[in-house]
Scaffold this motif. Structure first.
Motif, PDB file in Angstrom:
ATOM      1  N   PHE A  16       0.869  -1.173   0.000  1.00  0.00           N
ATOM      2  CA  PHE A  16       0.000   0.000   0.000  1.00  0.00           C
ATOM      3  C   PHE A  16       0.905   1.221   0.000  1.00  0.00           C
ATOM      4  CE2 PHE A  16      -3.767  -2.410   1.919  1.00  0.00           C
ATOM      5  CZ  PHE A  16      -4.500  -2.312   0.750  1.00  0.00           C
ATOM      6  N   SER A  29       2.248   1.302  14.491  1.00  0.00           N
ATOM      7  CA  SER A  29       1.760   0.648  13.275  1.00  0.00           C
ATOM      8  C   SER A  29       0.322   0.184  13.474  1.00  0.00           C
ATOM      9  CB  SER A  29       2.623  -0.580  12.989  1.00  0.00           C
ATOM     10  OG  SER A  29       2.470  -1.479  14.075  1.00  0.00           O
ATOM     11  N   ALA A  30      -0.278  -0.254  12.390  1.00  0.00           N
ATOM     12  CA  ALA A  30      -1.625  -0.819  12.490  1.00  0.00           C
ATOM     13  C   ALA A  30      -1.594  -2.068  13.364  1.00  0.00           C
ATOM     14  CB  ALA A  30      -2.151  -1.156  11.103  1.00  0.00           C
ATOM     15  N   SER A  31      -0.530  -2.855  13.230  1.00  0.00           N
ATOM     16  CA  SER A  31      -0.459  -4.093  14.014  1.00  0.00           C
ATOM     17  C   SER A  31      -0.512  -3.783  15.504  1.00  0.00           C
ATOM     18  CB  SER A  31       0.841  -4.845  13.713  1.00  0.00           C
ATOM     19  OG  SER A  31       0.958  -5.071  12.337  1.00  0.00           O
ATOM     20  N   THR A  87      -6.061  -5.991   2.961  1.00  0.00           N
ATOM     21  CA  THR A  87      -4.745  -5.898   2.332  1.00  0.00           C
ATOM     22  C   THR A  87      -4.739  -6.584   0.965  1.00  0.00           C
ATOM     23  OG1 THR A  87      -3.965  -6.191   4.572  1.00  0.00           O
ATOM     24  CG2 THR A  87      -2.288  -6.177   2.857  1.00  0.00           C
ATOM     25  N   ASP A 100     -10.500  -2.264  11.499  1.00  0.00           N
ATOM     26  CA  ASP A 100      -9.160  -2.032  10.956  1.00  0.00           C
ATOM     27  C   ASP A 100      -9.310  -1.403   9.574  1.00  0.00           C
ATOM     28  OD1 ASP A 100      -6.566  -2.088  10.023  1.00  0.00           O
ATOM     29  OD2 ASP A 100      -6.570  -4.246   9.595  1.00  0.00           O
ATOM     30  N   ASN A 139      -3.655   4.060   9.483  1.00  0.00           N
ATOM     31  CA  ASN A 139      -2.252   4.525   9.389  1.00  0.00           C
ATOM     32  C   ASN A 139      -2.192   5.855   8.657  1.00  0.00           C
ATOM     33  OD1 ASN A 139      -2.127   1.618   9.681  1.00  0.00           O
ATOM     34  ND2 ASN A 139       0.029   1.772   9.183  1.00  0.00           N
TER      35      ASN A 139
HETATM   36  C1  LIG Z   1      -5.699  -3.759   6.409  1.00  0.00           C
HETATM   37  C2  LIG Z   1      -4.347  -3.787   7.059  1.00  0.00           C
HETATM   38  N1  LIG Z   1      -4.266  -3.954   8.388  1.00  0.00           N
HETATM   39  C3  LIG Z   1      -3.072  -3.991   9.015  1.00  0.00           C
HETATM   40  C4  LIG Z   1      -1.892  -3.857   8.327  1.00  0.00           C
HETATM   41  C5  LIG Z   1      -0.575  -3.875   9.059  1.00  0.00           C
HETATM   42  O1  LIG Z   1       0.002  -2.596   8.985  1.00  0.00           O
HETATM   43  P1  LIG Z   1       1.304  -2.211   9.786  1.00  0.00           P
HETATM   44  O2  LIG Z   1       2.442  -2.527   8.897  1.00  0.00           O
HETATM   45  O3  LIG Z   1       1.176  -0.734  10.027  1.00  0.00           O
HETATM   46  O4  LIG Z   1       1.350  -2.979  11.042  1.00  0.00           O
HETATM   47  C6  LIG Z   1      -1.931  -3.688   6.937  1.00  0.00           C
HETATM   48  C7  LIG Z   1      -0.692  -3.562   6.151  1.00  0.00           C
HETATM   49  O5  LIG Z   1      -0.678  -3.332   4.982  1.00  0.00           O
HETATM   50  C8  LIG Z   1      -3.187  -3.650   6.297  1.00  0.00           C
HETATM   51  O6  LIG Z   1      -3.289  -3.500   4.974  1.00  0.00           O
END
Ligand SMILES: Cc1ncc(COP(=O)(O)O)c(C=O)c1O
Length: 595
Positions: free
Chosen positions: A80, A150-152, A249, A274, A303
Motif C-alpha cells: 500500500f 503501526s496498524a499491528s 490488504t 481495521d 495509518n
Molecule cells: C488492512 C491492514 N491492516 C493492518 C496492516 C498492518 O500494517 P502495519 O504494517 O502498520 O502494522 C496492513 C498492512 O498493509 C493492512 O493492509
C-alpha cells in the motif's frame, strides 16, 4: 560532529533528498542485489576511531542505496502507499532535533496535547463519530485517539482492550472462576480477509480468534457471523469481539458495518475496525459510503504513514471509551488512570512502550501545509488513476479484474491458471521496471496494482500497463510454444492469437488499449452509493463535519468537483472503444462455436 559540521552536512542531506526525489524516475524501482550482499561489503565491526561524515555519506550512496528499493518511484505499485512528503520529513527532523520523550504530561506537555489534538483533526477530517473525539472537541466524550507505531500495534491494543473489557465483566459475574478459565472460554472473530496482524495479536494476547469466510466480494455477511456466534455459544464459548476490515490488504474488500454492527450490538460484542489503509480516503466525503456503520465501532485504527502523506511511523488508534485501554495498562489503578490532569491522557498508558517520539509534529506539519483540500486532491488522484488502470485491464480480454476497484488498489489476473499468473508477476518483477505484489482471493492468484507515487499521472499508469501487457504477451507466447497447460489455457491462447492477428493487421493502432482518464467513470453501483450518501448527509447535516462549506447535495458536490462532473457527464454514454471488446467477444464465440 560539531554544530557547524552538522549545518554543512544537513544542507547536503536536504540537497540529496531533493535530487533523489526529482530524479527518481531515472532509477529502477527495485535494486539488483542478492540476499546477503551487504554483509560481504561491510566491515565486520564498527570502526574504533570515528570517521568524517563525508566518508560515511559517500558509502551511503555507494553501499546502502545499492540495496534500496525506491518506494516513491512511479512504477512502484506494491503493498500500500508509503506516505512521504516534504512537510512530513521536516516534522521528523524537528521531532528528532528537540529529542523529547513523551510519557507523562510533564515529560513534554506539547507531545501529549498535540497528539490529542491531531487525533481530533484527523478524526474530524475522516468524519468518524464524535464519541471518538477527545474532550478538547467533545466535552461529552469518554473516548479519544492516540498514536501507535503501526496498524499491528493498534489492532493488538484494540483487541486487548476488548478482551479485558470482557474479562472484567465476567469476573463480576463469576468471581470465583480463575481468569485463565475465562480466557479459555472467550472467542473473537475476524474476517478471513483480515491482515495477518489480527491472527498474530490473537497469539500474543492469548485470544482465540476464529476466521469467518467472506463472500465473493470479500465481505463477511451478518448471517455468517450470527451463525458462528450461535454455534460457539452452544459449545459454551463466550463471543466478545469481531475485528472488521475496511479495505483489506489482499483486495481492498470492505466489511459492511451496517450489517455486522447490529450483530455485534445484539450479542454485546466489541467491534474493532481495521481501516489501516483505506481509512485515509474518508477525508473525501464521497468515499464515506465505505465507512457507513462506523457508529457501531468501539475502536478503530488508520495509518497516516500509508495514505495520509506522512512518513513512517504514525498510526492512529481511536477508542470509544479511552479507559478500556488505559484501565488494563494501569492495572485498573484509579489514581493512575485519573491523574490530576484527567481527561488529558497520560500517553504511557496508551501503548506498550512507556515513552514515545514526538510524532504528532509530522502530522501537524502535513495537515497545515496540505490542508484538507490538498489531502482530498491527493486521494482523488490516486483513486482516479487506479480506475484508469482498471479500465486498461477491462479493455483487454486476456485479463480480468478481481473485485471492484473502489479505492487506490486494482486487483487483476490473466484469465488462466495460478501458475501463469505467478510466472507473469515473477517476470515483471525480475525486469525491475515495475514492481507489484500478489495476493490470493478465493484460492485465485491475484496481482495487485497499488501505486504509491504521490504525483501519479496517467502517463505513469500507461507505462505500468504497457509493461504488464508486454510481459503478458511474452508469457502467453512462451506457454503456447511450450504447450504448458494447453487444455486449461485454450481460451487464453485463442485470445492471444486474435490479438496477434489484429496487431499484424493494424500495427500502428492501439485500438484495444486506448484509454484516458476522461473515459473513466464511477460505476453505477458506486454512483448509487454516492447519491445515497449525499441524500443521507444532507438530511442529517453530517456532511461538512470537517468544516468545509460545500453545498450539501450531490449536485453541489459535482459543481465543486469538476473532475467528478466530467466523469458524471460521460457516465452512461456509449464509449467509442466499447465496440471493440464486444466485437471481439462475438468473434471468439463464433470461433468457439465452429470448433
Ligand atoms: C488492512 C491492514 N491492516 C493492518 C496492516 C498492518 O500494517 P502495519 O504494517 O502498520 O502494522 C496492513 C498492512 O498493509 C493492512 O493492509
Amino acid at each position: 560532529m560539531n554544530s557547524e559540521q552538522f549545518r554543512a552536512a544537513g544542507a547536503k542531506m536536504v540537497d540529496y533528498a531533493i535530487e533523489y526525489m526529482e530524479t527518481i524516475n531515472k532509477r529502477e524501482p527495485l535494486p539488483h542485489v542478492v540476499p546477503g550482499w551487504l554483509a560481504k561489503v561491510m566491515p565486520p565491526q564498527a570502526p574504533v576511531k570515528g570517521e568524517p561524515f563525508e566518508n560515511i555519506f559517500n558509502d551511503f550512496e555507494k553501499v546502502v542505496m545499492e540495496g534500496t528499493t525506491h518506494w516513491m518511484h512511479p512504477q512502484f505499485a506494491s503493498y500500500f502507499p508509503a506516505g512521504n512528503t516534504w512537510p512530513s520529513i521536516l516534522g521528523a527532523i524537528l521531532s528528532n532535533a528537540v529529542g523529547v520523550n513523551g510519557t507523562t504530561w510533564e515529560s513534554c506537555p506539547a507531545v501529549t496535547e498535540l497528539e490529542m489534538i491531531m487525533a481530533d483533526w484527523v478524526g474530524k477530517m475522516m468524519g468518524i463519530p464524535k464519541f471518538f473525539w477527545t474532550v478538547f472537541s467533545n466535552p461529552e466524550t469518554e473516548g479519544g485517539g492516540c498514536i501507535q507505531t503501526s496498524a499491528s500495534d493498534a489492532i493488538l491494543l484494540g483487541m486487548i482492550s476488548a478482551r479485558e473489557d470482557c474479562v472484567r465483566s465476567l469476573r463480576i459475574k463469576y468471581p470465583n472462576v480463575p481468569r485463565a478459565v475465562l480466557l479459555n472460554r472467550m472467542v473473537a472473530y475476524r474476517s478471513s480477509q483480515c491482515h495477518s496482524s489480527v491472527e498474530r495479536a490473537g497469539l500474543i494476547g492469548y485470544m482465540r480468534v476464529r476466521p469467518l469466510p467472506a463472500d465473493e466480494l470479500g465481505n463477511v455477511r451478518a448471517r455468517t457471523l450470527r451463525e458462528a456466534i450461535k454455534e460457539d455459544m452452544k459449545n459454551s464459548l463466550i463471543p466478545y469481539l469481531y475485528v472488521a476490515v475496511l479495505g483489506s490488504t489482499g483486495t481492498c474488500a470492505f466489511d459492511d458495518l451496517m450489517e455486522i454492527g447490529p450483530v455485534c450490538q445484539d450479542f454485546g460484542m466489541w467491534l474493532h475496525v481495521d481501516s489501516a489503509y483505506a481509512g485515509s480516503c474518508y477525508a473525501c466525503p464521497e468515499m464515506r459510503y465505505l465507512s457507513k456503520g462506523m457508529e457501531y465501532a468501539w475502536s478503530l485504527n488508520t495509518n497516516m504513514n500509508k495514505w495520509m502523506l506522512t512518513n513512517f511511523d504514525l498510526s492512529f488508534l481511536w477508542l470509544r471509551y479511552r479507559e478500556k485501554l488505559a484501565g488494563p495498562m494501569t492495572g485498573y489503578d484509579d489514581t493512575r488512570i485519573h491523574t490530576p490532569y484527567w481527561p488529558i491522557i497520560e500517553l504511557k498508558y496508551f501503548g506498550t512502550p512507556a515513552t514515545r517520539r514526538f510524532r504528532a509534529l509530522k502530522m501537524w506539519f502535513v495537515l497545515r501545509n496540505y490542508g484538507i483540500s490538498g489531502m482530498q486532491k491527493y486521494h482523488r488522484n490516486h483513486i482516479l488513476q487506479s480506475k484508469v488502470f482498471e479500465r486498461y485491464v477491462e479493455r483487454d480480454e486476456r485479463f480480468e479484474v478481481v473485485g471492484p476497484t473502489r479505492v487506490g488498489l486494482c486487483c487483476f489476473r490473466l484469465r488462466g491458471t495460478n501458475d501463469i499468473n505467478n510466472k507473469l508477476l515473477e517476470a515483471i518483477n525480475a525486469s525491475r521496471r515495475l514492481h507489484m505484489v500478489p495476493s490470493y482471493f478465493h484460492e485465485k492468484f491475484v496481482i495487485r496494482y497499488a501505486p504509491v507515487y504521490q504525483f501519479l499521472t496517467e502517463e505513469d499508469v500507461a507505462t505500468s500497463w504497457r509493461i504488464t501487457d508486454e510481459f503478458a504477451t511474452a508469457m502467453i507466447h512462451q506457454y503456447i510454444r511450450d504447450g504448458t497447460d494447453a487444455a486449461l489455457l485454450k481460451p487464453l491462447f485463442d485470445l492471444q492469437a486474435y490479438y496477434d492477428e489484429q496487431h499484424k493487421a493494424h500495427p500502428d493502432e492501439q485500438w484495444d488499449r486506448e484509454e484516458t482518464a476522461a473515459e473513466t467513470f464511477v460505476t453505477s453501483h458506486e454512483h448509487e452509493k454516492i447519491v445515497d450518501f449525499f441524500a443521507m448527509s444532507a438530511k442529517d447535516g453530517s456532511y461538512g463535519d470537517a468544516g468545509d462549506d460545500e453545498d450539501k447535495t450531490y449536485d453541489g458536490y459535482l459543481k465543486s468537483h469538476p473532475e467528478a462532473l466530467r466523469r458524471e457527464e460521460i457516465r452512461g454514454q456509449p464509449k467509442v472503444t466499447d465496440k471493440v471488446p464486444s466485437m471481439l467477444r462475438m468473434e471468439i464465440r463464433e470461433k468457439a462455436a465452429k470448433k
